[in-house]
Enzyme design. Sequence first.
Site, PDB file in Angstrom:
ATOM      1  N   ARG A   1       0.865  -1.176   0.000  1.00 35.66           N
ATOM      2  CA  ARG A   1       0.000   0.000   0.000  1.00 35.66           C
ATOM      3  C   ARG A   1       0.900   1.224   0.000  1.00 35.66           C
ATOM      4  O   ARG A   1       2.120   1.106   0.075  1.00 35.66           O
ATOM      5  CB  ARG A   1      -1.030  -0.013   1.137  1.00 35.66           C
TER       6      ARG A   1
ATOM      7  N   ASP B   1      -1.689  10.768  -1.707  1.00 32.53           N
ATOM      8  CA  ASP B   1      -2.083   9.710  -2.650  1.00 32.53           C
ATOM      9  C   ASP B   1      -2.444  10.289  -4.007  1.00 32.53           C
ATOM     10  O   ASP B   1      -2.371   9.598  -5.026  1.00 32.53           O
ATOM     11  CB  ASP B   1      -3.251   8.921  -2.061  1.00 32.53           C
TER      12      ASP B   1
HETATM   13  O1  MRU Z   1      -4.463   3.272   2.181  1.00 36.58           O
HETATM   14  P1  MRU Z   1      -2.952   3.362   2.105  1.00 36.58           P
HETATM   15  O2  MRU Z   1      -2.260   2.788   3.301  1.00 36.58           O
HETATM   16  O3  MRU Z   1      -2.434   2.846   0.787  1.00 36.58           O
HETATM   17  O4  MRU Z   1      -2.724   4.938   2.113  1.00 36.58           O
HETATM   18  C1  MRU Z   1      -1.455   5.530   2.087  1.00 36.58           C
HETATM   19  C2  MRU Z   1      -1.519   6.910   2.587  1.00 36.58           C
HETATM   20  O5  MRU Z   1      -2.541   7.552   2.549  1.00 36.58           O
HETATM   21  C3  MRU Z   1      -0.324   7.478   3.197  1.00 36.58           C
HETATM   22  O6  MRU Z   1      -0.716   8.477   4.095  1.00 36.58           O
HETATM   23  C4  MRU Z   1       0.683   8.077   2.326  1.00 36.58           C
HETATM   24  O7  MRU Z   1       0.995   9.317   2.780  1.00 36.58           O
HETATM   25  C5  MRU Z   1       0.435   8.330   0.911  1.00 36.58           C
HETATM   26  S1  MRU Z   1       1.518   7.339   0.017  1.00 36.58           S
HETATM   27  C6  MRU Z   1       3.151   7.810   0.407  1.00 36.58           C
END
Ligand code: MRU
Length: 359
Positions: free
Chosen positions: A52, A238
């Site tokens: 993820r 994201d």
């Molecule tokens: O749902 P996830 O664990 O894939 O989300 C990841 C995030 O939102 C993180 O906060 C991250 O900052 C973004 S990816 C470096």
Amino acid sequence: MFSTDELCSLRWDPVRKGVEVIDQTLLPHALRWCPLDTLAAFCHAISAMQVRGAPLIGITAAFGLASALADDASDENLVRASSALMATRPTAVNLRWALEQMTCAVRSLEPSQRALVALDKALSLREEDIVNCERIGANGLELLTALGKDRLNIMTHCNAGWLATVQWGTALAPIYKAQACGIAVHVWVSETRPRNQGTNLTAWELHRAGVPYTIVTDNSCGQLMRKGKVDCVIVGSDRTAANGDVCNKVGTYLKALAARASDIPFYVALPTSTIDWSCPNGEQIPIEERDESEVLSITGLDAAGDYSEIKLAASHSKALNPAFDVTPADLVTALTTEHGNFDATEKGLERLCTIASQA
Ligand code: MRU
């Protein structure tokens, strides 16, 4: 510090000629590498969140497409595999970006040439991710040193470290750089309900790197800021829109509001591949809605040391589980990227776009 495979989330095994990823659903209690050999395994790894974090989702998808083309490099399979990977998670734009990069690299080739070129491209995207994250670390360090303190209390949310990328991370990269250059850093890790990426992943990563940290509940972060216990907040993203609106793990927006109220800098660290240039503002970003069971239950080790899911809510309870939220650009102090630090404004992003296109 990050030169070995031990501190990376996705590795290529040249002997087996395959990809292995850390199964993040088992952290922090077990570190298990998981081989991915079929398109179905790659899709499952992304949708079940064994991997993820926006950059890592993109790199995993790139190898997933390369693996699918090694089985069948026809035009039909290129489209089919790309669509299957694209459907795994909706919010992180790096997924679309990586699949576009891969498709561009192979589309005009004869099918017989595609598998090798696709694998080369996936490997080079992996290397590029490492280089970009290290640069984000160096550029983010400039923001941290400009705060003019030899001790820093930094707050972060979710996990935007090397587990969310290949190495270094985005939001955690400047922290690792600060620690390496002798700044005394302490990190407030917000637990990040409902999946607890802060508790399970960020705390684990920081411990391995020897960075002091304290896990805090998501709800205590505003109070910590108000009491003067936080020098700055750094999060990842994201998907960031062309006007600088930042989509990140749900709860980010509340931290940005609290940071503004306490006059604390709120930084967002991201590679340029996380910017959706076709998206004018954050309202257009698709927000993943995940299963209500993530809110109504919790998973962890039971007294016997086995993974188990514990029910939190009454069986008649219903829940809503949006996984991300949007922080308006005006709450963001700066965007730190592999190309430098920029204002979170249309103008700032235009400047970044110009610099990135000349790089
Ligand atoms: O749902 P996830 O664990 O894939 O989300 C990841 C995030 O939102 C993180 O906060 C991250 O900052 C973004 S990816 C470096």
